[in-house]
Design a protein around this motif. Structure first.
Motif, short mmCIF file in Angstrom:
data_model
loop_
_atom_site.label_atom_id
_atom_site.label_comp_id
_atom_site.label_asym_id
_atom_site.label_seq_id
_atom_site.Cartn_x
_atom_site.Cartn_y
_atom_site.Cartn_z
N CYS A 1 0.81 -1.22 0.00
CA CYS A 1 0.00 0.00 0.00
C CYS A 1 0.85 1.27 0.00
CB CYS A 1 -0.95 0.00 1.19
SG CYS A 1 -0.12 -0.02 2.79
N ASP A 2 2.18 1.13 0.08
CA ASP A 2 3.06 2.31 0.06
C ASP A 2 3.07 2.95 -1.32
OD1 ASP A 2 3.70 1.94 2.68
OD2 ASP A 2 5.65 1.01 2.31
N ILE A 3 3.24 4.26 -1.35
CA ILE A 3 3.40 4.99 -2.61
C ILE A 3 4.89 5.17 -2.86
CG2 ILE A 3 2.98 7.16 -3.82
CD1 ILE A 3 0.38 7.42 -2.31
N GLN B 1 8.60 6.26 -4.41
CA GLN B 1 9.18 7.51 -4.88
C GLN B 1 9.66 7.32 -6.31
OE1 GLN B 1 12.35 8.98 -2.47
NE2 GLN B 1 12.47 10.96 -3.50
N HIS C 1 6.77 11.77 -5.75
CA HIS C 1 6.15 10.49 -5.47
C HIS C 1 5.16 10.11 -6.57
CE1 HIS C 1 7.77 11.00 -1.38
NE2 HIS C 1 7.56 9.69 -1.25
N TYR C 2 5.01 8.83 -6.73
CA TYR C 2 4.02 8.28 -7.65
C TYR C 2 2.63 8.71 -7.21
CZ TYR C 2 4.29 4.75 -11.41
OH TYR C 2 4.34 4.11 -12.61
N ALA C 3 1.67 8.70 -8.14
CA ALA C 3 0.28 8.98 -7.78
C ALA C 3 -0.44 7.71 -7.33
CB ALA C 3 -0.46 9.59 -8.96
N LEU C 4 0.20 6.55 -7.54
CA LEU C 4 -0.42 5.27 -7.20
C LEU C 4 0.44 4.51 -6.20
CD1 LEU C 4 -1.38 4.09 -10.82
CD2 LEU C 4 -2.83 5.34 -9.20
N SER C 5 -0.19 3.59 -5.49
CA SER C 5 0.56 2.73 -4.57
C SER C 5 1.18 1.57 -5.35
CB SER C 5 -0.38 2.18 -3.49
OG SER C 5 -1.35 1.33 -4.08
N ASN C 6 2.03 0.79 -4.67
CA ASN C 6 2.66 -0.35 -5.32
C ASN C 6 1.62 -1.31 -5.89
OD1 ASN C 6 5.54 0.04 -4.99
ND2 ASN C 6 5.24 -0.26 -2.79
N GLU D 1 -1.48 -0.73 -6.74
CA GLU D 1 -2.22 -0.14 -7.85
C GLU D 1 -1.38 -0.13 -9.12
OE1 GLU D 1 -5.20 2.99 -5.55
OE2 GLU D 1 -3.14 3.59 -5.99
N THR E 1 -1.53 13.84 -7.70
CA THR E 1 -1.73 12.86 -6.64
C THR E 1 -3.21 12.82 -6.27
OG1 THR E 1 -1.40 14.46 -4.85
CG2 THR E 1 0.57 13.37 -5.75
#
Length: 821
Positions: free
Chosen positions: A254-256, A258, A272-277, A279, A546
């Motif tokens: 669930c982490d987003i 970098q 940071h990404y706009a999605l989690s791992n 997603e 985001t």
């Protein structure tokens, strides 16, 4: 196989006719033989059936002329390819390149990020004779093979098949000794060996090769994990057999993550990404699943196992990740490969540092390698031997010339050495391009042949890398003020000038392949939208908003229309391609709109302004659906159906032309029921319209239903019909009067200005039934009619009198009956 079965059936029929002249005992024995043979004929495994279906689909993609030439060339000799495409993807900087190194046995020392995608690396094994298996020391290891080695191998295999005698087992040796590439014994090189062998055979015999060369290939494709690369990747990597998804074991799903990009010594921090791992993994799986014409396999690999092992209390254990992954990929659970089928494990924990140390025999690595190489989703291709040699020869010539772009004239010159007619060159290039063995856009650039897709991938990479450099000013090169202004516009708004394209001369060939040619291809692939005055819009260049930023920007007082993807989420790349389609005004609808910044244009949100009525429409990619918001005064809400159809039309066009085959979004709204608002989980439930009543049904619980409000009804209202007058036909009148031209419905559609992709969809949906196809053509014309092609009898009369149809008698009858007095 079909021809062989027919021959066997004819032979059995002949035997049956002779049974009356045979004794009862012989008859009984022959009956038993007949039953055994018939049983053996009918035994076709499900895998063979799938292979036949895939071959049928691929063959149908070729036109009739090409098919005839393919069949004729196959009789001279063929190479049967068992091709597995393995795409390695995942979040950025997770060690995808190291995983590839572990699989192919390559020591990895470079820590630079992978660009959009690297040129596919081909691992090869011939299965005609055990002599030619290229496995190296470890029989689970596939070795890389370049074209020179492959050409020499085929030439030797031809000689063996010509003799027809298998060499003794004790003389069999690996073609790779001590993991060093095989070297050719002649000064001419392997390409000339194969070409000369083929040429001599053609001069003396009618058949090139008395047999079939069977080969297994695996294409390992390493690709960049940054979102800008993922947005365009699908355009170049279709029909993937195996998707290898890689992520860090040290991070929670669930982490987003970098976003970082390393080039040589420079490390660019991109936020940071706009999605989690999780997603990211789902969206990538959805992208590949949509664009694959057959089933695929998904392998899930976790890296940084060495660091995870040192953690005293990991925030998320491997067992917990494994359970979450099985739940996440439940929408395609039959595609996920098990690491341990006994314990139902799907996660392959890996230590990527082993690729730097040359340790390739880890049991988990061997299990992953075996899972990929035994994939049942391989593409089966029968390539004419002469065409296969042609492919290798043009690649060898391109390397010799130091380019990856050849002219059609050069390819014809190369083909002359293989003694096949010049008329076969374009069918051969088309055939090889259909399987992505080369890239040839005959309708766009008929004189240009790309020997690898790397040319176009590199052009994408150059633009994205420059944006990364500009996002880190301390690491970007100094440019003149005028040029700097254009580059800042590219970074902030995704707008590229022709001058910027000229600043990257790599791969351009004067007089053959220029920046104007690149624009044609990128427009065709929905990467560029042409604006004006040499300006092009590339939304994939931009970073995304985001979720928090989107929530702040979008606080709708009216419900947005949703294009909801039911089984999981929107595939990566579809939204940017849709924006390009809409920005290019490709839909053919008479709605004037301009792209405007939405507090800074981003890759997952764009604003379209319709100045004539003061309406602002905002299109947002919110992962599970595309949201269409609007702002306008109440009297202009009557235009909502038109805006809905513009976006729907763009979606259908992009899904069809970019081969997002199984993406099928449904129109919906966020569920307003109190039960869903109180108990909603990680994402909001949606409600879809009932078939007849003006009600919405909750997708999570069909028992929950409620009436549409006023705005929801306006979103779903049918398009207003053209003003009715004496020159306006009805559908019943049209179908009655046009009965004579049912069979020419395609020409009717073309003259009514239907786009080619729409005609193809109509034919597919109606299975070629002429009556239904013509009705669909006329329905589409009615709802999309504009000033260029108004919905009137006058237009029908003009179509009937056109050169393509030429039914003047019917046109005269309709004119006398319906035309304005």
């Amino acid at each position: 196989q079909s021809e062989e079965l027919n021959r066997q059936w004819e032979e059995l029929t002949r035997q049956w006719e002779e049974l009356n002249r045979i004794s009862p005992l012989q008859l009984e024995e022959l009956n038993r033989q007949f039953e055994r043979q018939l049983e053996s004929i009918n035994i076709i495994t499900s895998r063979q059936l799938r292979q036949l279906e895939r071959q049928s689909k691929e063959l149908n993609r070729l036109n009739e002329v090409t098919r005839l030439k393919v069949n004729r060339a196959l009789k001279e000799g063929k190479v049967s390819l068992h091709l597995i495409k393995c795409l390695c993807q995942g979040p950025p900087r997770v060690g995808k390149t190291h995983v590839k190194g572990l699989l192919i046995g390559r020591v990895i020392n470079d820590t630079s990020s992978t660009a959009c995608a690297e040129h596919p690396e081909r691992a090869f094994r011939s299965i005609t004779s055990e002599k030619y298996k290229v496995l190296g020391k470890n029989e689970e290891m596939w070795e890389l093979m370049d074209n020179e080695m492959l050409m020499s191998l085929i030439a030797q295999e031809m000689q063996q098949l010509e003799v027809g005698v298998e060499e003794k087992e004790e003389t069999e040796t690996n073609l790779l000794v001590n993991e060093e590439p095989m070297k050719c014994n002649t000064q001419e090189g392997a390409a000339h060996i194969l070409i000369n062998e083929l040429k001599s055979r053609m001069l003396t015999k009618s058949s090139v090769l008395p047999g079939t060369s069977n080969q297994e290939w695996i294409y390992f494709i390493d690709s960049g994990g940054q979102p800008q690369f993922q947005e365009v990747l699908q355009a170049f990597i279709p029909n993937t057999s195996v998707l290898l998804l890689v992520f860090k074991l040290t991070e929670k799903l669930c982490d987003i993550p970098q976003m970082q990009y390393q080039k040589s010594e420079a490390l660019y921090n991109l936020g940071h990404y706009a999605l989690s791992n999780e997603e990211i993994l789902i969206r990538l799986a959805r992208m590949i699943r949509c664009s694959s014409e057959s089933s695929m396999q998904i392998c899930l690999a976790g890296t940084y196992y060495d660091e995870y092992d040192k953690m005293d209390t990991p925030s998320e254990t491997i067992e917990e990740k494994d359970q979450q992954l099985k739940k996440i990929f439940s929408f395609c659970k039959n595609s996920v490969v098990f690491n341990n089928s006994t314990f139902q494990k799907v996660l392959f924990p890996l230590n990527g540092l082993q690729a730097e140390e040359g340790k390739f025999d880890d049991p988990v690595v061997c299990q992953l390698r075996s899972s990929i190489t035994s994939s049942p989703n391989a593409i089966q291709i029968d390539v004419p031997l002469r065409w296969h040699a042609f492919e290798l020869a043009i690649q060898a010539e391109a390397r010799k010339m130091g380019t990856q772009v050849l002219s059609l004239e050069k390819c014809i010159e190369i083909s002359e050495a293989l003694n096949f007619p010049p008329d076969d060159v374009i069918p051969a290039l088309t055939f090889l391009s259909n399987y992505n063995l080369i890239f040839y856009y005959s309708s766009l650039l008929p004189n240009v042949v790309f020997t690898t897709p790397q040319v176009l991938l590199d052009k994408v990479t150059e633009l994205i890398e420059r944006v990364y450099q500009l996002s880190n000013p301390e690491k970007s090169a100094n440019k003149p003020d005028a040029v700097r202004g254009e580059y800042e516009t590219m970074k902030d708004s995704g707008i590229i000038s022709t001058q910027i394209l000229k600043d990257f001369p790599k791969h351009y060939v004067p007089g053959l392949f220029t920046e104007d040619d690149l624009v044609k291809i990128f427009q065709y692939l929905y990467i560029f939208a042409h604006l004006e005055n040499g300006k092009y819009f590339m939304p994939a260049l931009l970073p995304p908003f985001t979720p928090t930023e989107l929530d702040q920007l979008l606080n709708p007082s009216t419900p947005p229309l949703l294009f909801h993807f039911e089984d999981s989420c929107a595939p990566a790349g579809l939204f940017c391609a849709l924006v390009v389609c809409l920005a290019s005004h490709l839909t053919g609808w008479e709605v004037h709109h301009d792209i405007k910044p939405l507090n800074g244009v981003k890759s997952n949100a764009v604003c379209f302004v319709i100045p004539d009525i003061g309406l602002v429409a905002t299109l947002v990619d919110s992962f599970y659906q595309f949201e269409l918001h609007y702002q306008c005064s109440s009297p202009h809400e009557k235009y909502l159906p038109k805006i809905r159809e513009v976006v729907s039309e763009g979606l259908e066009e992009v899904i069809h032309n970019r081969k997002f085959n199984t993406a099928n979004p449904k129109k919906a709204f966020f569920c307003r029921s109190s039960e869903c608002i109180e108990n909603r989980s990680t994402h909001r439930h949606v409600a879809t319209p009932a078939i007849e009543d003006k009600e919405l049904i909750c997708s999570s619980d069909p028992v929950i239903c409620y009436e549409m409000n006023d705005v929801e009804s306006k979103w779903l209202n049918p398009l207003p019909l053209p003003p009715s007058n004496s020159d306006t036909p009805t559908m019943d009148q049209l179908m009655t009067e046009l009965e004579q031209v049912f069979s020419t419905w395609v020409r009717v559609g073309i003259h009514l200005l239907l786009p080619v992709w729409r005609i193809e969809i109509i034919e597919k949906n109606n299975r070629g039934q002429c009556y239904e196809c013509l009705m669909s053509v006329l329905e589409y014309w009615r709802k999309s009619a504009n000033t260029k092609c108004p919905f009137s009898w006058e237009t029908i009369i003009a179509v009937l009198r056109s050169k393509g149809i030429g039914n003047h008698r019917l046109a005269d009858e309709i004119e006398c009956k319906y035309a304005k007095k």
